[in-house]
Design a protein around this motif. Structure first.
Motif, PDB file in Angstrom:
ATOM      1  N   UNK A 297       0.852  -1.201   0.000  1.00 62.86           N
ATOM      2  CA  UNK A 297       0.000   0.000   0.000  1.00 62.86           C
ATOM      3  C   UNK A 297       0.879   1.239   0.000  1.00 62.86           C
ATOM      4  N   UNK A 298       0.236   2.405  -0.042  1.00 61.05           N
ATOM      5  CA  UNK A 298       0.926   3.651  -0.369  1.00 61.05           C
ATOM      6  C   UNK A 298       1.401   4.425   0.860  1.00 61.05           C
ATOM      7  N   UNK A 299       1.484   3.777   2.002  1.00 60.91           N
ATOM      8  CA  UNK A 299       2.023   4.448   3.177  1.00 60.91           C
ATOM      9  C   UNK A 299       3.546   4.391   3.177  1.00 60.91           C
ATOM     10  N   UNK A 300       4.158   5.391   3.752  1.00 60.05           N
ATOM     11  CA  UNK A 300       5.599   5.617   3.620  1.00 60.05           C
ATOM     12  C   UNK A 300       6.450   4.514   4.229  1.00 60.05           C
ATOM     13  N   UNK A 301       5.915   3.734   5.168  1.00 57.49           N
ATOM     14  CA  UNK A 301       6.696   2.651   5.772  1.00 57.49           C
ATOM     15  C   UNK A 301       6.612   1.359   4.965  1.00 57.49           C
ATOM     16  N   UNK A 302       5.806   1.360   3.919  1.00 58.97           N
ATOM     17  CA  UNK A 302       5.686   0.204   3.028  1.00 58.97           C
ATOM     18  C   UNK A 302       6.141   0.550   1.606  1.00 58.97           C
ATOM     19  N   UNK A 303       5.839   1.748   1.174  1.00 55.67           N
ATOM     20  CA  UNK A 303       6.260   2.238  -0.142  1.00 55.67           C
ATOM     21  C   UNK A 303       7.388   3.241   0.126  1.00 55.67           C
ATOM     22  N   UNK A 304       8.604   2.710   0.340  1.00 55.54           N
ATOM     23  CA  UNK A 304       9.746   3.544   0.710  1.00 55.54           C
ATOM     24  C   UNK A 304      10.528   3.902  -0.547  1.00 55.54           C
ATOM     25  N   UNK A 305      10.425   5.144  -0.969  1.00 54.84           N
ATOM     26  CA  UNK A 305      11.056   5.575  -2.208  1.00 54.84           C
ATOM     27  C   UNK A 305      12.579   5.553  -2.101  1.00 54.84           C
ATOM     28  N   UNK A 306      13.100   5.904  -0.959  1.00 54.98           N
ATOM     29  CA  UNK A 306      14.549   5.895  -0.759  1.00 54.98           C
ATOM     30  C   UNK A 306      15.110   4.493  -0.997  1.00 54.98           C
ATOM     31  N   UNK A 307      14.417   3.489  -0.477  1.00 51.27           N
ATOM     32  CA  UNK A 307      14.883   2.116  -0.637  1.00 51.27           C
ATOM     33  C   UNK A 307      14.701   1.637  -2.074  1.00 51.27           C
ATOM     34  N   UNK A 308      13.551   1.922  -2.659  1.00 47.63           N
ATOM     35  CA  UNK A 308      13.266   1.428  -4.005  1.00 47.63           C
ATOM     36  C   UNK A 308      14.241   1.989  -5.034  1.00 47.63           C
ATOM     37  N   UNK A 309      14.602   3.254  -4.905  1.00 44.04           N
ATOM     38  CA  UNK A 309      15.550   3.834  -5.859  1.00 44.04           C
ATOM     39  C   UNK A 309      16.898   3.119  -5.803  1.00 44.04           C
ATOM     40  N   UNK A 310      17.308   2.684  -4.606  1.00 46.71           N
ATOM     41  CA  UNK A 310      18.599   2.007  -4.487  1.00 46.71           C
ATOM     42  C   UNK A 310      18.537   0.543  -4.904  1.00 46.71           C
ATOM     43  N   UNK A 311      17.340  -0.007  -4.940  1.00 49.23           N
ATOM     44  CA  UNK A 311      17.172  -1.381  -5.400  1.00 49.23           C
ATOM     45  C   UNK A 311      16.826  -1.472  -6.883  1.00 49.23           C
ATOM     46  N   UNK A 312      16.564  -0.344  -7.501  1.00 48.57           N
ATOM     47  CA  UNK A 312      16.088  -0.350  -8.892  1.00 48.57           C
ATOM     48  C   UNK A 312      16.944  -1.203  -9.829  1.00 48.57           C
ATOM     49  N   UNK A 313      18.282  -1.168  -9.740  1.00 44.70           N
ATOM     50  CA  UNK A 313      19.069  -1.992 -10.666  1.00 44.70           C
ATOM     51  C   UNK A 313      18.896  -3.496 -10.459  1.00 44.70           C
ATOM     52  N   UNK A 314      18.408  -3.896  -9.286  1.00 42.39           N
ATOM     53  CA  UNK A 314      18.289  -5.327  -8.975  1.00 42.39           C
ATOM     54  C   UNK A 314      16.912  -5.900  -9.306  1.00 42.39           C
ATOM     55  N   UNK A 315      15.912  -5.037  -9.517  1.00 37.08           N
ATOM     56  CA  UNK A 315      14.518  -5.474  -9.557  1.00 37.08           C
ATOM     57  C   UNK A 315      14.098  -5.851 -10.974  1.00 37.08           C
ATOM     58  N   UNK A 316      13.468  -7.027 -11.095  1.00 36.66           N
ATOM     59  CA  UNK A 316      12.898  -7.426 -12.370  1.00 36.66           C
ATOM     60  C   UNK A 316      11.606  -6.689 -12.638  1.00 36.66           C
ATOM     61  N   UNK A 485       8.430   6.289  11.141  1.00 37.52           N
ATOM     62  CA  UNK A 485       7.271   5.901  11.951  1.00 37.52           C
ATOM     63  C   UNK A 485       6.880   6.972  12.961  1.00 37.52           C
ATOM     64  N   UNK A 486       7.870   7.688  13.489  1.00 38.44           N
ATOM     65  CA  UNK A 486       7.553   8.733  14.458  1.00 38.44           C
ATOM     66  C   UNK A 486       7.041   8.200  15.777  1.00 38.44           C
ATOM     67  N   UNK A 487       7.390   6.959  16.123  1.00 40.92           N
ATOM     68  CA  UNK A 487       6.904   6.398  17.388  1.00 40.92           C
ATOM     69  C   UNK A 487       7.933   5.442  17.961  1.00 40.92           C
ATOM     70  N   UNK A 488       7.905   5.302  19.266  1.00 38.32           N
ATOM     71  CA  UNK A 488       8.738   4.342  19.966  1.00 38.32           C
ATOM     72  C   UNK A 488       7.932   3.825  21.137  1.00 38.32           C
ATOM     73  N   UNK A 489       7.675   2.519  21.176  1.00 42.65           N
ATOM     74  CA  UNK A 489       6.823   1.964  22.214  1.00 42.65           C
ATOM     75  C   UNK A 489       7.540   1.898  23.558  1.00 42.65           C
ATOM     76  N   UNK A 490       6.775   2.040  24.609  1.00 49.62           N
ATOM     77  CA  UNK A 490       7.208   1.737  25.959  1.00 49.62           C
ATOM     78  C   UNK A 490       6.786   0.299  26.274  1.00 49.62           C
ATOM     79  N   UNK A 491       7.354  -0.318  27.310  1.00 48.88           N
ATOM     80  CA  UNK A 491       6.966  -1.706  27.624  1.00 48.88           C
ATOM     81  C   UNK A 491       5.471  -1.896  27.844  1.00 48.88           C
ATOM     82  N   UNK A 492       4.793  -0.835  28.315  1.00 45.92           N
ATOM     83  CA  UNK A 492       3.357  -0.961  28.561  1.00 45.92           C
ATOM     84  C   UNK A 492       2.511  -0.359  27.440  1.00 45.92           C
ATOM     85  N   UNK A 493       3.105  -0.112  26.265  1.00 48.14           N
ATOM     86  CA  UNK A 493       2.334   0.415  25.134  1.00 48.14           C
ATOM     87  C   UNK A 493       1.272  -0.591  24.721  1.00 48.14           C
TER      88      UNK A 493
END
Length: 524
Positions: A297-316, A485-493
């Motif tokens: 889906x189109x959320x930034x933690x799943x559709x990561x443009x930074x990562x995809x651009x660096x993988x572009x040469x490897x992807x079929x 993500x902008x979040x960090x869980x605590x043990x009781x989250x």
């Protein structure tokens, strides 16, 4: 020489971290006009408030610019630059809101023909005016034509730097200013020269030749050369998959790689750049060839443009869900990828299948995690590989159990199910506020969240799905995910407590279950 593992190749749009909504033209227009510029102006008007807020770890991921008092002049310069460079986008955003207001006030169910002559110039030939079945006026964008306007590529740049992963500024609230260490290259994301830079992570290159190819200025070359080393990056040494075997490697968050003797399938790539002593896999532990990358889906933690651009040469090929065509809330992922230089793009609608050498990949409905917006570009996945069958429910919320009963009837027994349990996500306006044409009340905003399943809903799904094993994943707690993500869980989250309850329920029912974190390797 090889690119050092700690180097980041970060795509920017108008000096902001690039994510899909900052590439699709209409969404970029609305974000510039109604989020990015207002944030910068708020910082310039009251820098102390932003600096103080950012000193509180609990405020990370909020609407506070992560800059310093001494950055005010640089922020003012960026405001002035954006107001000039993005002027057509800012005008487009205002015209869209004007169109919505006009239709709301004047379209009463009578023919919409007369409104075409009153369209703002920026929208002429780019929209179709329509009524829904309740006679409410709306419009549909011709999204493909908006890319022809070329309002976005001039804002695209690549920033190369060595900021530690855990110290990166939150993507949505802090621009990357000129006064930060690093090198900025005026390259748009589709530029094929980026492939040479990406390959240098695990293939030796001539640094001088790469300087010339990328157009690195003479005065920038000493810094650029410092980003390289003669040490070959370490890679996980793995034997080849057995002829009938299937290997799963988990790279963190929602990133899972499946390998067989003749297939490599990578789902939602987002992994660490640099190794550590915590056992994580990195980008260099991926295969040199990835047959298919699947984006859920189109959320930034799943559709990561930074990562995809660096993988572009490897992807079929790259596989994405189809969108709600013409909707502001739901930009086309395929068009974003095409603008990023990808050519082999496969778009799936629910229940479309891709045949693999020894199995199939099927797109399935995915409900939830999108704050009740009418967004189609999201799919769960069924993967059958060498006789093993896997179900990825991604961030599904599990509200309608009849859906999973129907899916289970189609799929049959599973070897493993993956489910996200970020069960108390951010409210609607955290991600989508610039796209909203009307303000949302606080009560409604708080009720509509970007949430996955809690323990009760996940347990109910499990009663409908026949699986031998369950993996809870996509919790966003890996160190390299913080700036997205902008979040960090605590043990009781609540997210951890609810997933703990679900894991206990699974184990009590005799089903093997674990919450994935950092890395994992399983042979099926």
């Amino acid at each position: 020489m090889y690119l050092r593992p700690e180097v980041k190749i970060e795509p920017l749009v108008g000096r902001w971290h690039a994510w899909p909504h900052l590439v699709s033209p209409v969404q970029l227009a609305l974000h510039v006009a109604y989020r990015l510029l207002p944030l910068l102006k708020s910082f310039v008007g009251s820098p102390a408030a932003h600096v103080t807020a950012n000193q509180d770890p609990k405020m990370y991921g909020g609407p506070f610019v992560g800059l310093r008092d001494e950055d005010v002049d640089a922020a003012k310069a960026l405001i002035a630059k954006l107001e000039v460079d993005a002027a057509p986008l800012i005008a487009l955003a205002a015209d869209l809101r004007q169109l919505v207001a006009m239709l709301d006030e004047e379209a009463s169910g009578y023919s919409l023909d007369a409104f075409y002559a009153r369209l703002p110039e920026s929208l002429r030939g780019l929209v179709e005016l329509v009524y829904d079945l309740n006679h409410r006026a709306d419009f549909r964008l011709f999204e493909e034509l908006l890319y022809d306007e070329d309002m976005t590529r001039s804002l695209q740049e690549i920033w190369i730097h060595t900021t530690p992963e855990s110290e990166r500024d939150f993507f949505m609230s802090t621009p990357r200013l000129d006064n930060r260490p690093g090198l900025t290259l005026p390259l748009h994301f589709g530029d094929s020269r980026l492939d040479a830079l990406s390959r240098s992570r695990n293939e030796p290159v001539s640094v001088m030749a790469l300087c010339a190819e990328l157009g690195v200025a003479e005065e920038q070359r000493p810094y650029f050369e410092s980003l390289f080393t003669d040490e070959e990056p370490p890679r996980a040494a793995l034997p080849a998959c057995e002829a009938d075997g299937v290997r799963m490697r988990y790279f963190g968050h929602a990133c899972v790689l499946f390998e067989s003797a003749d297939e490599t399938i990578l789902i939602d790539p987002f992994m660490s750049m640099q190794g550590a002593k915590d056992g994580r896999f990195t980008i260099n532990d991926l295969p040199d060839r990835i047959d298919r990358v699947v984006i859920t889906h189109c959320h930034q933690d799943h559709f990561c443009m930074e990562m995809l651009l660096q993988l572009r040469p490897r992807i079929g090929s790259i596989v994405v869900p189809g969108n709600n065509n013409g909707s502001i809330a739901d930009p086309s992922m395929a068009l974003v990828l095409r603008d990023m230089g990808f050519r082999e793009i496969v778009t799936l609608r629910p229940f479309d299948r891709i045949q693999l050498a020894h199995g199939y990949l099927e797109s399935l409905p995915f409900t939830g995690e999108h704050a009740d917006l009418n967004i189609h570009s999201k799919h769960a996945l069924a993967l059958q590989l060498r006789g093993r069958k896997f179900l990825f429910l991604i961030d599904s919320d599990g509200r309608d159990l009849a859906l999973y009963r129907r899916l289970s009837a189609r799929l049959g027994p599973l070897d493993a199910m993956f489910i996200g349990m970020e069960c108390h996500g951010a409210p609607l306006n955290w991600l989508y506020e610039p796209l909203l044409m009307k303000a949302v009340s606080r009560r409604n905003n708080e009720s509509r969240r970007l949430s996955g399943a809690n323990a009760e809903r996940a347990r109910n799904i499990l009663q409908e799905v026949n699986t031998r094993r369950v993996f809870v994943y996509a919790m966003g707690q890996e160190p390299w995910m913080k700036f997205i993500m902008g979040l960090q869980y605590e043990p009781d989250s609540i997210q951890l407590l609810e997933s703990d309850r679900f894991i206990q329920d699974c184990q009590g029912a005799g089903i093997e279950c674990e919450r994935l974190y950092l890395s994992r390797q399983v042979e099926f």
